[in-house]
Enzyme design. Structure first.
Site, PDB file in Angstrom:
ATOM      1  NE  ARG A 169      -2.588  -1.776   3.145  1.00  0.00           N
ATOM      2  CZ  ARG A 169      -3.048  -1.848   4.397  1.00  0.00           C
ATOM      3  NH1 ARG A 169      -4.013  -1.045   4.794  1.00  0.00           N
ATOM      4  NH2 ARG A 169      -2.544  -2.714   5.247  1.00  0.00           N
ATOM      5  CE  LYS A 197       4.534  -1.687   6.274  1.00  0.00           C
ATOM      6  NZ  LYS A 197       3.146  -2.076   6.623  1.00  0.00           N
ATOM      7  CD  GLN A 250       7.626 -15.309   6.977  1.00  0.00           C
ATOM      8  OE1 GLN A 250       7.812 -14.131   7.252  1.00  0.00           O
ATOM      9  NE2 GLN A 250       6.419 -15.860   6.965  1.00  0.00           N
ATOM     10  CB  THR A 255       2.573 -12.958  12.345  1.00  0.00           C
ATOM     11  OG1 THR A 255       1.284 -13.547  12.621  1.00  0.00           O
ATOM     12  CG2 THR A 255       2.344 -11.613  11.669  1.00  0.00           C
ATOM     13  CG  ASP A 263       4.665  -2.132  10.140  1.00  0.00           C
ATOM     14  OD1 ASP A 263       4.698  -2.633  11.286  1.00  0.00           O
ATOM     15  OD2 ASP A 263       3.807  -2.428   9.303  1.00  0.00           O
ATOM     16  N   GLY A 320      -6.737  -7.825  14.781  1.00  0.00           N
ATOM     17  CA  GLY A 320      -7.124  -8.977  15.578  1.00  0.00           C
ATOM     18  C   GLY A 320      -7.775  -8.481  16.856  1.00  0.00           C
ATOM     19  CD  GLU A 342      -5.401 -11.882  13.094  1.00  0.00           C
ATOM     20  OE1 GLU A 342      -5.141 -11.013  12.246  1.00  0.00           O
ATOM     21  OE2 GLU A 342      -5.122 -11.746  14.306  1.00  0.00           O
ATOM     22  CG  ASN A 362      -2.541  -8.835  18.505  1.00  0.00           C
ATOM     23  OD1 ASN A 362      -1.668  -8.486  19.307  1.00  0.00           O
ATOM     24  ND2 ASN A 362      -2.323  -9.667  17.500  1.00  0.00           N
ATOM     25  NE  ARG A 368      28.324  23.052  -1.672  1.00  0.00           N
ATOM     26  CZ  ARG A 368      29.179  23.159  -2.691  1.00  0.00           C
ATOM     27  NH1 ARG A 368      29.426  24.337  -3.237  1.00  0.00           N
ATOM     28  NH2 ARG A 368      29.785  22.083  -3.155  1.00  0.00           N
TER      29      ARG A 368
HETATM   30  C1  UD1 Z   1      -1.366  -8.687  12.577  1.00  0.00           C
HETATM   31  C2  UD1 Z   1      -2.031  -9.567  13.629  1.00  0.00           C
HETATM   32  C3  UD1 Z   1      -3.269  -8.845  14.150  1.00  0.00           C
HETATM   33  C4  UD1 Z   1      -2.903  -7.496  14.711  1.00  0.00           C
HETATM   34  C5  UD1 Z   1      -2.153  -6.680  13.680  1.00  0.00           C
HETATM   35  C6  UD1 Z   1      -1.620  -5.418  14.300  1.00  0.00           C
HETATM   36  C7  UD1 Z   1      -1.562 -11.881  13.026  1.00  0.00           C
HETATM   37  C8  UD1 Z   1      -2.087 -13.100  12.406  1.00  0.00           C
HETATM   38  N1  UD1 Z   1      -2.375 -10.828  13.044  1.00  0.00           N
HETATM   39  O1  UD1 Z   1      -2.278  -8.570  11.510  1.00  0.00           O
HETATM   40  O2  UD1 Z   1      -3.884  -9.631  15.161  1.00  0.00           O
HETATM   41  O3  UD1 Z   1      -4.058  -6.802  15.140  1.00  0.00           O
HETATM   42  O4  UD1 Z   1      -1.032  -7.429  13.158  1.00  0.00           O
HETATM   43  O5  UD1 Z   1      -1.038  -4.612  13.312  1.00  0.00           O
HETATM   44  O6  UD1 Z   1      -0.453 -11.877  13.509  1.00  0.00           O
HETATM   45  N2  UD1 Z   1       5.041 -10.309   8.730  1.00  0.00           N
HETATM   46  C9  UD1 Z   1       6.087 -11.153   8.503  1.00  0.00           C
HETATM   47  N3  UD1 Z   1       5.851 -12.300   7.811  1.00  0.00           N
HETATM   48  C10 UD1 Z   1       4.622 -12.619   7.350  1.00  0.00           C
HETATM   49  C11 UD1 Z   1       3.546 -11.744   7.597  1.00  0.00           C
HETATM   50  C12 UD1 Z   1       3.797 -10.587   8.304  1.00  0.00           C
HETATM   51  O7  UD1 Z   1       7.219 -10.884   8.887  1.00  0.00           O
HETATM   52  O8  UD1 Z   1       4.473 -13.675   6.727  1.00  0.00           O
HETATM   53  C13 UD1 Z   1       5.285  -9.057   9.458  1.00  0.00           C
HETATM   54  C14 UD1 Z   1       4.968  -7.840   8.621  1.00  0.00           C
HETATM   55  O9  UD1 Z   1       6.112  -7.372   7.934  1.00  0.00           O
HETATM   56  C15 UD1 Z   1       4.495  -6.832   9.665  1.00  0.00           C
HETATM   57  C16 UD1 Z   1       3.889  -7.709  10.741  1.00  0.00           C
HETATM   58  O10 UD1 Z   1       4.411  -9.005  10.550  1.00  0.00           O
HETATM   59  O11 UD1 Z   1       5.575  -6.129  10.238  1.00  0.00           O
HETATM   60  C17 UD1 Z   1       2.366  -7.720  10.684  1.00  0.00           C
HETATM   61  O12 UD1 Z   1       1.969  -8.175   9.432  1.00  0.00           O
HETATM   62  P1  UD1 Z   1       0.599  -7.721   8.806  1.00  0.00           P
HETATM   63  O13 UD1 Z   1       0.398  -8.441   7.543  1.00  0.00           O
HETATM   64  O14 UD1 Z   1       0.521  -6.244   8.800  1.00  0.00           O
HETATM   65  O15 UD1 Z   1      -0.401  -8.315   9.901  1.00  0.00           O
HETATM   66  P2  UD1 Z   1      -1.936  -8.027  10.017  1.00  0.00           P
HETATM   67  O16 UD1 Z   1      -2.647  -8.898   9.078  1.00  0.00           O
HETATM   68  O17 UD1 Z   1      -2.188  -6.573   9.952  1.00  0.00           O
HETATM   69 CA    CA Z   2      -0.617  -4.417   9.707  1.00  0.00          CA
END
Ligand code: UD1
Ligand code: CA
Length: 501
Positions: free
Chosen positions: A21, A28, A81, A87, A114, A151, A166, A181, A344
């Site tokens: 996004r 990001k 990963q 996550t 982030d 979540g 979630e 969360n 400078r």
């Molecule tokens: C996640 C939480 C949600 C919470 C929210 C807060 C889970 C399943 N859900 O959701 O409960 O309210 O964060 O912002 O954990 N990331 C990885 N590897 C992955 C996926 C994500 O490293 O495979 C990292 C992302 O870079 C990011 C963080 O984990 O820094 C959260 O990922 P994001 O996809 O934003 O999670 P949400 O679906 O928003």
């Molecule tokens: Ca997020």
């Protein structure tokens, strides 16, 4: 050697996500607020816990992220990963890699790359509650008016945390829950390891959810608790540039407020931007539209602004810096810079010195009390004390191939529009005349004149520039003069320009 870390066994920063996004070629988490990337803020907060190990999980644009992270925090362990999303998978990869080095025991903190406003203090509070309560998991939560997308925290009848649902998997009833969360947790390493072994991708997004660990840990008999924070900014992530700007503004608001509480006058906080790496003394005054970046420091009683941007600049006590753009420079105590001045890197201005309007400086040392007041360029030069550089002076430091130095002594006074053709030196107490072009060294006390008094070489253009437009026009003017009748009475003619003899 740094002292042995006394904090948690490990902090794991999750940073594998794509961040689409943001619509950017820059990952990001490399986007900045307050002069530091978002992941830089995350690493800083993580480091402040003094963890025994710090790991960051990467995947999207991993090489760029790795390069950036290693530069900021060379000790951080970079973990890749695999194709399995979620996550939970990210943390699994981190635990595997950390265990392979030395089995983890004790507290493992998980945070995101982030969430730039999260402070080390709040993370520290999470760890201390987690450890003092002997929890299997402690999750940082917040109560939001609009919890869409997050979540939700499921509470049991007794108020303890039962699990996390979630948004995409939640029922209508669960979606009405406003406690969310944050994604920031403290885990007991053993409880985390065994729960991770049981998580699946059986959910609406086909991902391994870290959030499932809470329910699993509770089922296994562990205590699961929440730390709700009232400060929602600390758990907010930036997913697009609108959120990035909002977080950046709030981050800045907090920094500016902290400086005001520490004794700095900020006339207009809303147009004053200060990086978290800047330091200011008491009784500094910052005027509107001022940006202070990098390692900039401002000493007591100095006034900076309005309309000034300083990056890595040291401003001395009682100095004034008005409408100036500067970087990598030192401004001495009680010195004056501006308005409309471009400093400078390598500019060093001595005590009570002055660099005035429409001056550009680079790599120049200016001694105590010396003044470069108006319209000029000083580069690759050294200027002594109590020297006055006249209006429009220029150090011609570049011969088209190499840069050369100009050395000007103390007590020197140079005439307007003097040009120093480097390499050249001017001795103490020397003068130069207006328009002098200094190609040869000037001894102390000498007056250097390079312009002869005016004489007109009549017809020079006609013979030396024959055939040019100038020659054509000159010839026409001379012919017209020849053809015109003499003024019989020999009285002055009155023209638009005035009276002509
Ligand atoms: C996640 C939480 C949600 C919470 C929210 C807060 C889970 C399943 N859900 O959701 O409960 O309210 O964060 O912002 O954990 N990331 C990885 N590897 C992955 C996926 C994500 O490293 O495979 C990292 C992302 O870079 C990011 C963080 O984990 O820094 C959260 O990922 P994001 O996809 O934003 O999670 P949400 O679906 O928003
Ligand atoms: Ca997020």
């Amino acid at each position: 050697m740094s002292p042995a870390p006394t904090g948690p066994a490990a902090v794991v920063v999750l940073a594998a996500g794509a961040g689409t996004r943001m619509k950017s070629r820059t990952p990001k988490i490399l986007h900045e607020i307050g002069g530091l990337s978002m992941v830089g803020h995350a690493l800083r907060a993580a480091r402040s816990l003094q963890p025994q190990r710090l790991a960051i999980v990467v995947r999207h644009e991993r090489d760029l992220v790795e390069g950036h992270v290693s530069a900021l925090d060379p000790e951080a362990l970079i973990i890749d990963q695999d194709d399995i999303p979620g996550t939970g998978r990210a943390v699994e990869a981190a635990i595997e890699a950390l265990d392979a080095e030395a089995e983890l025991a004790g507290t493992v903190v998980v945070t995101y790359g982030d969430v730039p406003l999260l402070t080390g203090e709040l993370l520290g509070e999470l760890v201390s509650i987690h450890e003092s309560q002997g929890n299997a998991v402690t999750v940082l939560t917040a109560v939001l008016d609009d919890a869409t997308g997050y979540g939700r925290i499921l509470r049991a009848a007794d108020g303890t945390v039962a699990g996390i649902r979630e948004h995409k998997d939640a029922s209508e009833e669960e979606r009405a829950i406003r406690e969310i969360n944050s994604g920031i947790y403290a885990f007991d390493a053993a409880a985390l390891r065994s729960a991770l072994a049981h998580i699946t991708t059986d959910n609406a997004q086909g991902e391994k959810y870290l959030t499932d660990v809470l329910g699993l840990a509770r089922d296994a008999g562990g205590r699961v608790a929440a730390l709700p924070t009232e400060d929602r900014w600390q758990v907010e992530g930036a997913n697009d540039r609108v959120q990035l700007a909002a977080l950046g503004a709030e981050h800045n608001r907090r920094i500016v407020e902290a400086w005001m509480r520490a004794g700095v006058t900020v006339v207009d906080p809303s147009t004053t931007w200060i990086d978290s790496t800047v330091t200011l003394d008491e009784d500094v005054r910052i005027l509107p539209n001022t940006q202070l970046h990098g390692s900039t420091t401002v000493a007591r009683d100095a006034v900076v602004g309005p309309d000034t941007t300083l990056t890595d600049v040291t401003v001395g006590e009682g100095a004034t810096v008005v409408r100036t753009h500067g970087s990598g420079s030192v401004i001495g105590p009680k010195a004056n810079v501006g308005p409309f001045t471009y400093l400078r890197p390598g500019t060093v201005l001595g005590e009570k010195g002055k660099i005035g309007a429409f001056y550009e400086t680079k790599n120049v040392t200016i001694g105590r009390g010396s003044k470069l007041s108006h319209l000029g360029y000083a580069g690759d030069a050294e200027i002594g004390e109590d020297t006055n550089i006249g209006c429009g002076n220029i150090t011609a430091n570049y011969d088209g191939e190499k840069k050369h130095r100009t050395v000007i002594g103390s007590g020197v006074r140079t005439g307007s529009n003097t040009v120093f053709v480097a390499p050249v030196s001017v001795g103490d107490g020397a003068y130069s005349g207006a328009g002098a072009v200094i190609r040869k060294d000037v001894p102390p006390g000498a007056l250097a004149l390079s312009l002869a008094s005016q004489r007109n070489a009549e017809g020079w253009v006609l013979t030396h520039r024959a055939g040019t437009e100038s020659a054509r026009r000159a010839q026409a003017a001379l012919d017209a003069r020849e053809a015109a009748p003499q003024n019989p009475s020999n009285t002055p003619a009155i023209t638009e320009e005035g009276i002509q003899a």
